[in-house]
Design a protein around this motif. Structure first.
Motif, PDB file in Angstrom:
ATOM      1  N   UNK A 188       1.786 -14.447  39.618  1.00  0.00           N
ATOM      2  CA  UNK A 188       0.293 -14.884  38.767  1.00  0.00           C
ATOM      3  C   UNK A 188      -0.117 -16.134  39.422  1.00  0.00           C
ATOM      4  N   UNK A 189       0.719 -16.996  39.652  1.00  0.00           N
ATOM      5  CA  UNK A 189       0.177 -18.611  40.204  1.00  0.00           C
ATOM      6  C   UNK A 189      -0.060 -18.414  41.533  1.00  0.00           C
ATOM      7  N   UNK A 190      -0.085 -17.260  42.172  1.00  0.00           N
ATOM      8  CA  UNK A 190      -0.721 -17.024  43.461  1.00  0.00           C
ATOM      9  C   UNK A 190      -2.409 -17.068  43.209  1.00  0.00           C
ATOM     10  N   UNK A 191      -2.822 -16.495  42.291  1.00  0.00           N
ATOM     11  CA  UNK A 191      -4.067 -16.209  42.022  1.00  0.00           C
ATOM     12  C   UNK A 191      -4.564 -17.520  40.983  1.00  0.00           C
ATOM     13  N   UNK A 192      -3.832 -17.820  40.108  1.00  0.00           N
ATOM     14  CA  UNK A 192      -4.297 -18.898  39.137  1.00  0.00           C
ATOM     15  C   UNK A 192      -3.022 -20.137  39.063  1.00  0.00           C
ATOM     16  N   UNK A 193      -3.214 -21.125  39.854  1.00  0.00           N
ATOM     17  CA  UNK A 193      -1.988 -21.987  40.170  1.00  0.00           C
ATOM     18  C   UNK A 193      -1.734 -22.355  38.878  1.00  0.00           C
ATOM     19  N   UNK A 194      -2.503 -22.947  37.941  1.00  0.00           N
ATOM     20  CA  UNK A 194      -2.305 -23.592  36.637  1.00  0.00           C
ATOM     21  C   UNK A 194      -1.745 -22.615  35.428  1.00  0.00           C
ATOM     22  N   UNK A 195      -1.385 -21.380  35.841  1.00  0.00           N
ATOM     23  CA  UNK A 195      -0.959 -20.351  34.843  1.00  0.00           C
ATOM     24  C   UNK A 195       0.508 -20.516  34.674  1.00  0.00           C
ATOM     25  N   UNK A 196       1.022 -21.525  34.073  1.00  0.00           N
ATOM     26  CA  UNK A 196       2.310 -22.115  34.117  1.00  0.00           C
ATOM     27  C   UNK A 196       2.983 -21.635  32.849  1.00  0.00           C
ATOM     28  N   UNK A 197       2.438 -21.016  31.663  1.00  0.00           N
ATOM     29  CA  UNK A 197       3.314 -20.707  30.466  1.00  0.00           C
ATOM     30  C   UNK A 197       3.865 -19.406  30.497  1.00  0.00           C
ATOM     31  N   UNK A 198       4.908 -19.047  29.854  1.00  0.00           N
ATOM     32  CA  UNK A 198       5.770 -18.086  29.779  1.00  0.00           C
ATOM     33  C   UNK A 198       6.092 -17.668  28.227  1.00  0.00           C
ATOM     34  N   UNK A 199       5.506 -16.571  27.777  1.00  0.00           N
ATOM     35  CA  UNK A 199       5.732 -16.187  26.393  1.00  0.00           C
ATOM     36  C   UNK A 199       6.809 -15.130  26.430  1.00  0.00           C
ATOM     37  N   UNK A 200       7.992 -15.650  26.130  1.00  0.00           N
ATOM     38  CA  UNK A 200       9.290 -14.643  25.924  1.00  0.00           C
ATOM     39  C   UNK A 200      10.277 -15.090  24.960  1.00  0.00           C
ATOM     40  N   UNK A 201      11.084 -14.342  24.599  1.00  0.00           N
ATOM     41  CA  UNK A 201      12.059 -14.527  23.619  1.00  0.00           C
ATOM     42  C   UNK A 201      11.600 -14.576  22.100  1.00  0.00           C
ATOM     43  N   UNK A 202      12.455 -13.691  21.527  1.00  0.00           N
ATOM     44  CA  UNK A 202      12.399 -13.450  19.935  1.00  0.00           C
ATOM     45  C   UNK A 202      13.643 -13.767  19.350  1.00  0.00           C
ATOM     46  N   UNK A 203      13.723 -13.262  18.156  1.00  0.00           N
ATOM     47  CA  UNK A 203      15.100 -13.587  17.360  1.00  0.00           C
ATOM     48  C   UNK A 203      16.443 -13.348  18.113  1.00  0.00           C
ATOM     49  N   UNK A 204      16.290 -12.185  18.767  1.00  0.00           N
ATOM     50  CA  UNK A 204      17.689 -11.867  19.429  1.00  0.00           C
ATOM     51  C   UNK A 204      17.865 -12.259  20.846  1.00  0.00           C
ATOM     52  N   UNK A 205      16.942 -12.785  21.451  1.00  0.00           N
ATOM     53  CA  UNK A 205      17.088 -13.188  22.868  1.00  0.00           C
ATOM     54  C   UNK A 205      16.189 -14.353  23.505  1.00  0.00           C
TER      55      UNK A 205
END
Ligand SMILES: *Cc1c(COP(=O)(O)O)cnc(C)c1O
Length: 231
Positions: A188-205
């Motif tokens: 994604x950052x090849x298109x939008x270089x400052x898209x540095x966030x990552x939403x992942x991870x719930x109670x179990x992981x």
């Protein structure tokens, strides 16, 4: 504080300690990580209690529940609502007026509807949700469609793409799933270089998600306790 509130405070503190520990183990700083408390199916009072305990980021996954709950809670200092569920295009306006961040943008029509809901307002932060399964019903853009979606959304001035989001599939080790997601983030950052966030991870992981680079965790039951049953 009621007994329920002290149990809530304890679970919140324990979770935050575990997040800090996982961050240190991954060589990361806990301050890089935003912990969102997903309060779906719980009453508005839970959000008020969480706010009283210092929580500023809460998440919902159903539009109607989001709208009703936000109205019932009312304005609270610094409180940010995140939408993490699937959105029908005709509900985009309601979502946009209620939240600070949408985690589940997965198609061009939804992007257009979110943008049209407030074309000249403060740009809305969005994650592009990637489907890590082969089942289209799970929500998320198929990995092969990510670059095209990113280009489309990047052209919409009233949306700001911040990164990628995913739910780990059942039956795949979360480590492997989240490392694929991190690769999609790099893509994604090849298109939008400052898209540095990552939403992942719930109670179990959340620990493997932190190891893979998650910046935003979506934690429900580990903090709230079991969700009330609801149809
Ligand atoms: C419900 C939900 C969560 C939280 O799940 P828990 O297992 O209760 O932590 C996170 N992300 C999404 C998209 C959800 O719908």
């Amino acid at each position: 504080m009621t007994a329920d509130e002290s149990a809530l405070a304890e679970r919140l503190q324990r979770l935050d300690e575990q997040v800090a520990e996982a961050a240190r183990a991954a060589g990361r700083h806990p301050d890089e990580i935003t912990r969102i408390v997903v309060t779906k199916f719980h009453p508005p009072e839970l959000v008020s209690s969480l706010h009283g305990l210092g929580v500023r980021d809460v998440g919902e996954s159903r539009v109607q529940e989001l709208v009703e709950k936000e109205a019932a809670v009312g304005p609270r200092d610094g409180l940010r609502w995140h939408f993490v569920g699937q959105v029908q295009t005709n509900k985009a306006r309601a979502v946009r007026s209620a939240v600070s961040v949408v985690h589940s943008l997965d198609r061009e029509r939804l992007a257009a509807a979110l943008a049209a809901a407030d074309p000249h307002g403060v740009p809305l932060d969005v994650f592009l949700q990637v489907n890590l399964t082969d089942d289209p019903a799970r929500g998320g853009v198929a990995p092969a469609g990510l670059a095209g979606l990113a280009e489309h959304v990047a052209a919409l001035e009233s949306l700001r793409v911040r990164g990628v989001m995913a739910v780990a599939p059942l039956g795949e080790h979360p480590e492997a799933a989240f490392s694929r997601l991190a690769d999609y983030g790099a893509q994604l950052r090849r298109t939008i270089p400052d898209a540095t966030w990552m939403s992942a991870g719930m109670s179990g992981d959340f620990a493997p998600a932190i190891l893979a680079g998650a910046t935003h965790l979506r934690i429900g039951t580990a903090i709230t306790g079991p969700r009330p049953v609801r149809g």
